[in-house]
Design a protein around this motif. Structure first.
Motif, PDB file in Angstrom:
ATOM      1  N   ILE A 103       4.643 -10.508  -2.578  1.00  0.00           N
ATOM      2  CA  ILE A 103       5.708 -11.273  -1.936  1.00  0.00           C
ATOM      3  C   ILE A 103       6.884 -11.404  -2.897  1.00  0.00           C
ATOM      4  CG2 ILE A 103       6.338 -13.556  -1.068  1.00  0.00           C
ATOM      5  CD1 ILE A 103       4.745 -11.933   0.944  1.00  0.00           C
ATOM      6  N   LYS A 104       6.576 -11.609  -4.176  1.00  0.00           N
ATOM      7  CA  LYS A 104       7.643 -11.740  -5.165  1.00  0.00           C
ATOM      8  C   LYS A 104       8.461 -10.445  -5.246  1.00  0.00           C
ATOM      9  CE  LYS A 104       4.870 -14.956  -7.896  1.00  0.00           C
ATOM     10  NZ  LYS A 104       4.986 -15.984  -6.890  1.00  0.00           N
ATOM     11  N   LEU A 105       7.800  -9.305  -5.071  1.00  0.00           N
ATOM     12  CA  LEU A 105       8.512  -8.029  -5.097  1.00  0.00           C
ATOM     13  C   LEU A 105       9.495  -7.929  -3.929  1.00  0.00           C
ATOM     14  CD1 LEU A 105       5.602  -5.529  -5.925  1.00  0.00           C
ATOM     15  CD2 LEU A 105       7.414  -6.270  -7.449  1.00  0.00           C
ATOM     16  N   PHE A 106       9.214  -8.649  -2.859  1.00  0.00           N
ATOM     17  CA  PHE A 106      10.048  -8.579  -1.671  1.00  0.00           C
ATOM     18  C   PHE A 106      10.967  -9.776  -1.513  1.00  0.00           C
ATOM     19  CE2 PHE A 106       8.929  -4.779   0.589  1.00  0.00           C
ATOM     20  CZ  PHE A 106       7.762  -4.398  -0.025  1.00  0.00           C
ATOM     21  N   MET A 107      11.067 -10.595  -2.539  1.00  0.00           N
ATOM     22  CA  MET A 107      11.917 -11.788  -2.462  1.00  0.00           C
ATOM     23  C   MET A 107      13.341 -11.451  -2.070  1.00  0.00           C
ATOM     24  SD  MET A 107      11.175 -14.492  -5.431  1.00  0.00           S
ATOM     25  CE  MET A 107       9.704 -14.199  -6.335  1.00  0.00           C
ATOM     26  N   ARG A 108      13.795 -10.271  -2.482  1.00  0.00           N
ATOM     27  CA  ARG A 108      15.191  -9.920  -2.223  1.00  0.00           C
ATOM     28  C   ARG A 108      15.451  -9.695  -0.732  1.00  0.00           C
ATOM     29  NH1 ARG A 108      12.841  -5.291  -4.432  1.00  0.00           N
ATOM     30  NH2 ARG A 108      13.350  -3.309  -3.478  1.00  0.00           N
ATOM     31  N   VAL A 120       9.404  -5.579   7.061  1.00  0.00           N
ATOM     32  CA  VAL A 120       8.005  -5.941   7.344  1.00  0.00           C
ATOM     33  C   VAL A 120       7.022  -4.765   7.202  1.00  0.00           C
ATOM     34  CG1 VAL A 120       6.579  -6.397   9.401  1.00  0.00           C
ATOM     35  CG2 VAL A 120       8.184  -8.114   8.592  1.00  0.00           C
ATOM     36  N   PRO A 121       7.324  -3.579   7.779  1.00  0.00           N
ATOM     37  CA  PRO A 121       6.355  -2.471   7.635  1.00  0.00           C
ATOM     38  C   PRO A 121       6.151  -2.070   6.181  1.00  0.00           C
ATOM     39  CG  PRO A 121       7.958  -1.972   9.341  1.00  0.00           C
ATOM     40  CD  PRO A 121       8.451  -3.190   8.629  1.00  0.00           C
ATOM     41  N   LYS A 122       7.247  -2.098   5.385  1.00  0.00           N
ATOM     42  CA  LYS A 122       7.146  -1.730   3.969  1.00  0.00           C
ATOM     43  C   LYS A 122       6.280  -2.736   3.212  1.00  0.00           C
ATOM     44  CE  LYS A 122      11.235  -0.146   2.141  1.00  0.00           C
ATOM     45  NZ  LYS A 122      12.442  -0.325   1.297  1.00  0.00           N
ATOM     46  N   MET A 123       6.450  -4.016   3.528  1.00  0.00           N
ATOM     47  CA  MET A 123       5.687  -5.066   2.852  1.00  0.00           C
ATOM     48  C   MET A 123       4.196  -4.871   3.105  1.00  0.00           C
ATOM     49  SD  MET A 123       8.144  -8.346   3.550  1.00  0.00           S
ATOM     50  CE  MET A 123       6.988  -9.616   3.095  1.00  0.00           C
ATOM     51  N   TRP A 124       3.878  -4.538   4.348  1.00  0.00           N
ATOM     52  CA  TRP A 124       2.458  -4.327   4.691  1.00  0.00           C
ATOM     53  C   TRP A 124       1.880  -3.195   3.843  1.00  0.00           C
ATOM     54  CZ3 TRP A 124      -0.822  -7.258   7.285  1.00  0.00           C
ATOM     55  CH2 TRP A 124      -2.070  -6.721   7.636  1.00  0.00           C
ATOM     56  N   ARG A 125       2.652  -2.128   3.694  1.00  0.00           N
ATOM     57  CA  ARG A 125       2.218  -0.941   2.943  1.00  0.00           C
ATOM     58  C   ARG A 125       1.974  -1.239   1.467  1.00  0.00           C
ATOM     59  NH1 ARG A 125      -0.130   1.053   5.479  1.00  0.00           N
ATOM     60  NH2 ARG A 125       0.046   2.769   6.918  1.00  0.00           N
ATOM     61  N   THR A 129      -3.290   0.490   2.556  1.00  0.00           N
ATOM     62  CA  THR A 129      -2.981   1.907   2.816  1.00  0.00           C
ATOM     63  C   THR A 129      -3.230   2.228   4.281  1.00  0.00           C
ATOM     64  OG1 THR A 129      -5.247   2.584   2.300  1.00  0.00           O
ATOM     65  CG2 THR A 129      -3.651   2.582   0.474  1.00  0.00           C
ATOM     66  N   VAL A 130      -3.647   1.227   5.040  1.00  0.00           N
ATOM     67  CA  VAL A 130      -4.004   1.454   6.437  1.00  0.00           C
ATOM     68  C   VAL A 130      -3.405   0.347   7.299  1.00  0.00           C
ATOM     69  CG1 VAL A 130      -6.168   0.169   6.294  1.00  0.00           C
ATOM     70  CG2 VAL A 130      -5.989   2.054   7.903  1.00  0.00           C
ATOM     71  N   GLY A 131      -3.193   0.656   8.567  1.00  0.00           N
ATOM     72  CA  GLY A 131      -2.606  -0.356   9.446  1.00  0.00           C
ATOM     73  C   GLY A 131      -1.096  -0.268   9.463  1.00  0.00           C
ATOM     74  N   LYS A 132      -0.541  -0.688  10.585  1.00  0.00           N
ATOM     75  CA  LYS A 132       0.915  -0.646  10.724  1.00  0.00           C
ATOM     76  C   LYS A 132       1.383  -1.963  11.319  1.00  0.00           C
ATOM     77  CE  LYS A 132       4.553   2.062  12.943  1.00  0.00           C
ATOM     78  NZ  LYS A 132       4.861   2.912  14.083  1.00  0.00           N
ATOM     79  N   LEU A 133       2.203  -2.668  10.555  1.00  0.00           N
ATOM     80  CA  LEU A 133       2.744  -3.952  11.013  1.00  0.00           C
ATOM     81  C   LEU A 133       4.208  -3.754  11.360  1.00  0.00           C
ATOM     82  CD1 LEU A 133       2.224  -7.033  11.368  1.00  0.00           C
ATOM     83  CD2 LEU A 133       3.111  -7.321   9.050  1.00  0.00           C
ATOM     84  N   GLU A 134       4.584  -4.161  12.564  1.00  0.00           N
ATOM     85  CA  GLU A 134       5.990  -4.013  12.944  1.00  0.00           C
ATOM     86  C   GLU A 134       6.446  -5.212  13.764  1.00  0.00           C
ATOM     87  OE1 GLU A 134       4.578  -0.822  16.259  1.00  0.00           O
ATOM     88  OE2 GLU A 134       6.726  -0.957  15.970  1.00  0.00           O
ATOM     89  N   VAL A 135       7.751  -5.418  13.757  1.00  0.00           N
ATOM     90  CA  VAL A 135       8.349  -6.491  14.548  1.00  0.00           C
ATOM     91  C   VAL A 135       8.698  -5.898  15.906  1.00  0.00           C
ATOM     92  CG1 VAL A 135      10.290  -8.077  14.757  1.00  0.00           C
ATOM     93  CG2 VAL A 135       9.254  -7.667  12.515  1.00  0.00           C
TER      94      VAL A 135
END
Lengths: 201, 157
Positions: A103-108, A120-125, A129-135
Motif C-alpha cells: 500500500i505504501k508503494l501505491f501511496m502516490r 487498482v489492477p496494478k495494486m492487485w498484481r 500473481t493470479v486473479g484480476k481486480l478491476e473497477v
C-alpha cells in the motif's frame, strides 16, 4: 467448500494455482501478534506444520512470492485453532492496508478516486500473481464503487469477510468518512466472479 | 535461452536490491526519534513511525487511514497544508497537538511536499518537534529573570 482444517483440506488449498507476496502472509501474522501475542502465532505455526504446511511467518521474505494456498491454510488455521469469527476476519481485512508495505508503494495514487480506480489492477498484481481486480463502475455523485475480482482461488472467509474489510480500509485513504462494503456476487455461491459494492458518505 | 537466463538473473538481483532498500528505508524511518508521518493531499495519514505513535498515544493502525485534523486544530493544520503545497514546505511553525487521552502540547511543525515523476503532488511529510520541555525551561527562565529584576530593584532602593 468445507472450511475446517484437515490434511485433505490443506492438500486441496496447496493445489491452488498462483502465488502471494510474502508481505501478504506477514500481515496475517502481524494481526495475530496484536490480538493473541507470540503464543497465538506459535500455536498457528505449530498447527499448520502439523498438517504438512510448515510456515514460519516472521522468516518469510516480504517481497518474495509463496504458494497462494498458504493464505487459505492460514485462514483455516486461524478459524480452527484461534477461533476467529467473521467479525475478526473483517477487522483483519481492515487492518492489513494500514501496515502493508505494498500500500505504501501505491501511496502516490491515493490523491483521487479516478487515479485509484485506474491503479487498482496494478495494486492487485503487486500482491498476487493470479486473479484480476478491476473497477466496474465508479459513481462519484452517488458515492459508490463497484469492484469485480475474477479467477482468484481463495478460502470463502477471505472473500466474505477479509476482503470486505480490506477494500473500504483502502478507500478511506482517498475519501474521508465512513465506507461500507457489501459482497454482492460470490464464486462460492455459484457466481462467475466476486463483486463488491463500496459506498461512502 | 541464454537471454531468458540473463533476464532471470537480473530480476533476481533487482528483487534483492529492492529488499535491501526496503529494509534500509524501514530501519531509517522507524529509528528516527523525531515523530514522522506522511499525509495524503486530502489530509489522511498514510504512514507514521513509532515516535509519532508515542507522541500521539495511538498505535499505527489507529492512525493510518484517519484524518490528520483529529490530532490538530482543523483550521491550523489546513493552513499548514495549504502553505506546504504553495511553497513546498513549512519550517518550524508552532501549533498545538492533541494526543489521545492527554493534555494538548505545543509543537513545531516541519513539512515537505512530495511529488511523483509527473510533478503531481502526492502528499507531504510532516515532522513534529515537541516543545514541551523547551517551553518549561522558557517559563522557568522567565520566572528567574523576573525574580532577579525584583532583587535588583530592591537593591537600588
Amino acid at each position: 467448500m468445507e472450511e475446517s482444517l484437515s490434511k485433505e483440506k490443506v492438500e486441496e488449498y496447496l493445489r491452488f494455482k498462483g502465488e502471494i507476496r510474502g508481505v501478504g502472509l506477514k500481515n496475517y501474522a502481524e494481526f495475530i501478534l496484536k490480538e493473541d501475542g507470540e503464543e497465538g502465532l506459535k500455536e498457528l505455526e505449530e498447527t499448520v506444520a502439523k498438517y504438512g504446511c510448515p510456515i514460519k511467518y516472521k522468516e518469510l521474505n516480504t517481497m518474495d512470492f509463496y504458494p497462494i494456498g498458504y493464505q487459505a491454510v492460514t485462514i483455516a488455521a486461524m478459524k480452527d485453532v484461534l477461533h476467529y469469527d467473521d467479525d475478526k476476519f473483517y477487522r483483519l481485512g481492515g487492518f492489513q492496508p494500514k501496515i502493508s508495505l505494498i500500500i505504501k508503494l501505491f501511496m502516490r495514487y491515493f490523491i483521487s478516486l479516478d487515479r485509484l480506480a485506474k491503479e487498482v489492477p496494478k495494486m492487485w498484481r503487486k500482491y498476487y500473481t493470479v486473479g484480476k481486480l478491476e473497477v466496474l463502475e465508479l459513481n462519484k455523485e452517488k458515492k459508490y464503487m463497484k469492484l469485480a475480482l475474477r479467477d482468484f482461488p481463495c478460502h470463502p472467509t477471505q472473500c466474505h469477510q477479509t476482503l470486505r474489510g480490506y477494500f473500504p480500509s483502502v478507500l478511506r485513504m482517498v475519501v474521508k468518512g465512513e465506507v461500507s462494503c457489501e459482497e454482492t456476487k460470490c464464486v462460492h455461491r455459484g457466481d462467475e466472479y466476486h463483486e463488491y459494492i463500496l459506498r461512502w458518505s | 535461452m541464454k537471454n531468458i537466463e540473463e533476464q532471470e538473473k537480473k530480476a533476481a538481483l533487482l528483487a534483492d536490491d529492492l529488499t535491501s532498500l526496503e529494509s534500509y528505508i524501514h530501519d531509517l524511518f522507524y529509528f528516527s526519534p523525531l515523530p514522522l508521518s506522511f499525509i495524503s493531499p486530502i489530509g489522511v495519514l498514510l504512514e507514521v513511525n513509532p515516535s509519532f505513535e508515542e507522541l500521539a498515544n495511538l498505535r499505527s493502525y489507529e492512525l493510518v487511514g484517519e484524518p490528520i485534523e483529529e490530532l490538530f486544530v482543523k483550521k491550523e493544520i489546513e493552513k499548514i497544508a495549504k502553505e506546504t503545497f504553495k511553497k513546498g514546505g513549512v519550517r518550524g511553525k508552532e501549533i498545538n497537538f492533541f494526543p489521545k487521552g492527554k493534555e494538548k502540547i505545543r509543537v513545531k511543525i516541519y513539512t515537505k511536499e512530495r511529488k511523483d515523476e509527473r510533478g503531481e503532488t502526492v502528499g507531504y511529510f510532516l515532522c513534529i518537534f515537541d516543545m514541551t520541555e523547551i517551553k518549561k525551561l522558557e517559563d522557568k527562565l522567565k520566572e528567574e529573570i523576573k525574580k532577579l529584576k525584583e532583587k535588583l530593584k530592591k537593591r537600588k532602593k
